[in-house]
Design a protein around this motif. Structure first.
Motif, PDB file in Angstrom:
ATOM      1  N   UNK B  14       0.859  -1.167   0.000  1.00 56.62           N
ATOM      2  CA  UNK B  14       0.000   0.000   0.000  1.00 56.62           C
ATOM      3  C   UNK B  14       0.902   1.226   0.000  1.00 56.62           C
ATOM      4  N   UNK B  15       0.556   2.239  -0.774  1.00 59.56           N
ATOM      5  CA  UNK B  15       1.398   3.432  -0.781  1.00 59.56           C
ATOM      6  C   UNK B  15       1.434   4.101   0.592  1.00 59.56           C
ATOM      7  N   UNK B  16       2.629   4.473   1.008  1.00 65.60           N
ATOM      8  CA  UNK B  16       2.792   5.056   2.331  1.00 65.60           C
ATOM      9  C   UNK B  16       2.901   6.572   2.215  1.00 65.60           C
ATOM     10  N   UNK B  17       1.796   7.202   1.859  1.00 63.70           N
ATOM     11  CA  UNK B  17       1.826   8.639   1.579  1.00 63.70           C
ATOM     12  C   UNK B  17       2.234   9.450   2.806  1.00 63.70           C
ATOM     13  N   UNK B  49       0.943  18.207  -4.953  1.00 64.57           N
ATOM     14  CA  UNK B  49       1.875  17.184  -5.431  1.00 64.57           C
ATOM     15  C   UNK B  49       1.686  15.870  -4.678  1.00 64.57           C
ATOM     16  N   UNK B  50       1.544  15.951  -3.351  1.00 66.07           N
ATOM     17  CA  UNK B  50       1.353  14.719  -2.576  1.00 66.07           C
ATOM     18  C   UNK B  50       0.049  14.028  -2.951  1.00 66.07           C
ATOM     19  N   UNK B  51      -0.992  14.815  -3.114  1.00 63.67           N
ATOM     20  CA  UNK B  51      -2.285  14.240  -3.493  1.00 63.67           C
ATOM     21  C   UNK B  51      -2.170  13.559  -4.865  1.00 63.67           C
ATOM     22  N   UNK B  52      -1.532  14.257  -5.799  1.00 62.59           N
ATOM     23  CA  UNK B  52      -1.357  13.678  -7.138  1.00 62.59           C
ATOM     24  C   UNK B  52      -0.504  12.415  -7.076  1.00 62.59           C
ATOM     25  N   UNK B  53       0.500  12.428  -6.206  1.00 58.86           N
ATOM     26  CA  UNK B  53       1.387  11.267  -6.084  1.00 58.86           C
ATOM     27  C   UNK B  53       0.601  10.046  -5.629  1.00 58.86           C
ATOM     28  N   UNK B  54      -0.259  10.273  -4.654  1.00 60.94           N
ATOM     29  CA  UNK B  54      -1.050   9.167  -4.127  1.00 60.94           C
ATOM     30  C   UNK B  54      -2.001   8.632  -5.199  1.00 60.94           C
ATOM     31  N   UNK B  55      -2.542   9.537  -5.985  1.00 67.90           N
ATOM     32  CA  UNK B  55      -3.486   9.134  -7.039  1.00 67.90           C
ATOM     33  C   UNK B  55      -2.800   8.398  -8.172  1.00 67.90           C
ATOM     34  N   UNK B  59       1.850   4.650 -11.474  1.00 63.53           N
ATOM     35  CA  UNK B  59       2.828   4.983 -12.505  1.00 63.53           C
ATOM     36  C   UNK B  59       4.251   5.037 -11.941  1.00 63.53           C
ATOM     37  N   UNK B  60       4.356   4.919 -10.638  1.00 57.10           N
ATOM     38  CA  UNK B  60       5.682   4.965 -10.028  1.00 57.10           C
ATOM     39  C   UNK B  60       6.454   3.708 -10.379  1.00 57.10           C
ATOM     40  N   UNK B  67      11.951  10.075  -3.811  1.00 50.87           N
ATOM     41  CA  UNK B  67      12.115  11.524  -3.737  1.00 50.87           C
ATOM     42  C   UNK B  67      12.158  12.162  -5.128  1.00 50.87           C
ATOM     43  N   UNK B  68      12.906  11.531  -6.037  1.00 51.47           N
ATOM     44  CA  UNK B  68      13.008  12.041  -7.401  1.00 51.47           C
ATOM     45  C   UNK B  68      11.642  12.049  -8.071  1.00 51.47           C
ATOM     46  N   UNK B  69      10.917  10.967  -7.823  1.00 51.77           N
ATOM     47  CA  UNK B  69       9.575  10.848  -8.406  1.00 51.77           C
ATOM     48  C   UNK B  69       8.669  11.964  -7.879  1.00 51.77           C
TER      49      UNK B  69
END
Lengths: 89, 196
Positions: B14-17, B49-55, B59-60, B67-69
């Motif tokens: 699970x993503x650890x946002x 950015x964090x919200x978009x990352x979680x969504x 694609x990661x 961090x780069x991502x």
């Protein structure tokens, strides 16, 4: 013909306005031979433009040194972001 | 070697946002601040950015560092912000800054002093950073944005043109103005033509 004349004018009588523009352009793209020679000839007699070029390279490296700052997210901002992430999960 | 799943393969977890936030929150905020120089805007962009990352977690790719991502996502948010500002500006002002005052009547570039070594040695100090920020601010949004994208993010010209929807010659004009302006301001306020 016109472009030949223009090339000659550039080589013989570049002004600082154009010279600084070409120095700037040279940091973003490859210059043409005429452009490079115009710059060289202008620089021989222009201390200001020689310095301008040096100053720009100093500024560029100073900016590259700090593509990011030392900063701390405030506790409030952190909480706000946490809340919005929890909502999503 | 038997090929097991790599240990950190994220698609299996699970993503650890919240973990990302505590590990990289400050770094992202520092990046945003260096671009927009405004706390509120920077905080908002980091949140986006964090919200978009979680969504977009799917694609990661495991090869890239988290961090780069995250910084990559934030960079897009900063660009979106620049684009929004540019649209507003286009409506509000024509913003034609002349460069004439950098040149003498005879057309010579003026106010170009020797940049002394004792000042050059201190470019990493806080005092210089403050002046650099002030000078970037003075350039105005149009010019400082393209300059930061080109120099700090090392984006290619064609990419900047595509992102900000401007022509190559327009970009070249702006970069020229930005460099003239920034150099002049630093000459004045850091290298000592005028004291601050």
């Amino acid at each position: 013909m016109k472009s030949l004349l223009n090339a000659l004018r550039m080589l013989l009588a570049l002004r600082c306005q154009e010279s600084t523009r070409l120095i700037s352009d040279g940091l973003d793209r490859e210059l043409t031979a005429v452009e490079r020679w115009s710059l060289r000839l202008h620089a021989i007699s222009c201390l200001a433009c020689r310095r301008f070029r040096r100053h720009l390279s100093i500024i560029h490296s100073a900016l590259r040194l700090r593509t990011s700052r030392e900063e701390k997210l405030s506790a409030e901002a952190r909480q706000r972001i946490q809340a919005s992430l929890r909502d999503l999960q | 070697m038997v090929s097991h799943d790599p240990p950190n393969r994220p698609s299996h977890q699970a993503p650890d946002a919240l973990g990302w936030l505590s590990d990289y929150g400050d770094a992202l905020f520092g990046y945003a601040m260096s671009r927009v120089r405004n706390r509120e805007v920077a905080e908002e962009l980091v949140q986006e950015a964090f919200v978009a990352a979680l969504r977009t977690y799917q694609s990661f790719r495991a090869e890239s560092e988290v961090k780069t991502w995250l910084i990559g996502i934030l960079r897009h948010k900063v660009l979106d912000h620049f684009r929004r500002q540019a649209k507003q500006r286009r409506r509000m002002e024509s913003e034609e800054q002349a460069t004439d005052h950098y040149f003498s009547r005879q057309g010579k570039l003026q106010h170009v002093s020797t940049w002394r070594a004792d000042r050059l040695d201190r470019l990493e100090q806080r005092e210089f950073q403050v002046i650099l920020d002030t000078c970037l601010e003075k350039l105005g949004g149009m010019l400082s944005q393209v300059f930061m994208l080109r120099v700090m993010d090392e984006m290619e010209s064609h990419e900047i043109c595509a992102q900000l929807e401007i022509t190559p010659s327009n970009l070249a004009v702006r970069l020229h103005r930005a460099r003239l302006g920034l150099r002049d301001c630093l000459d004045r306020h850091w290298f000592g033509r005028e004291s601050v």
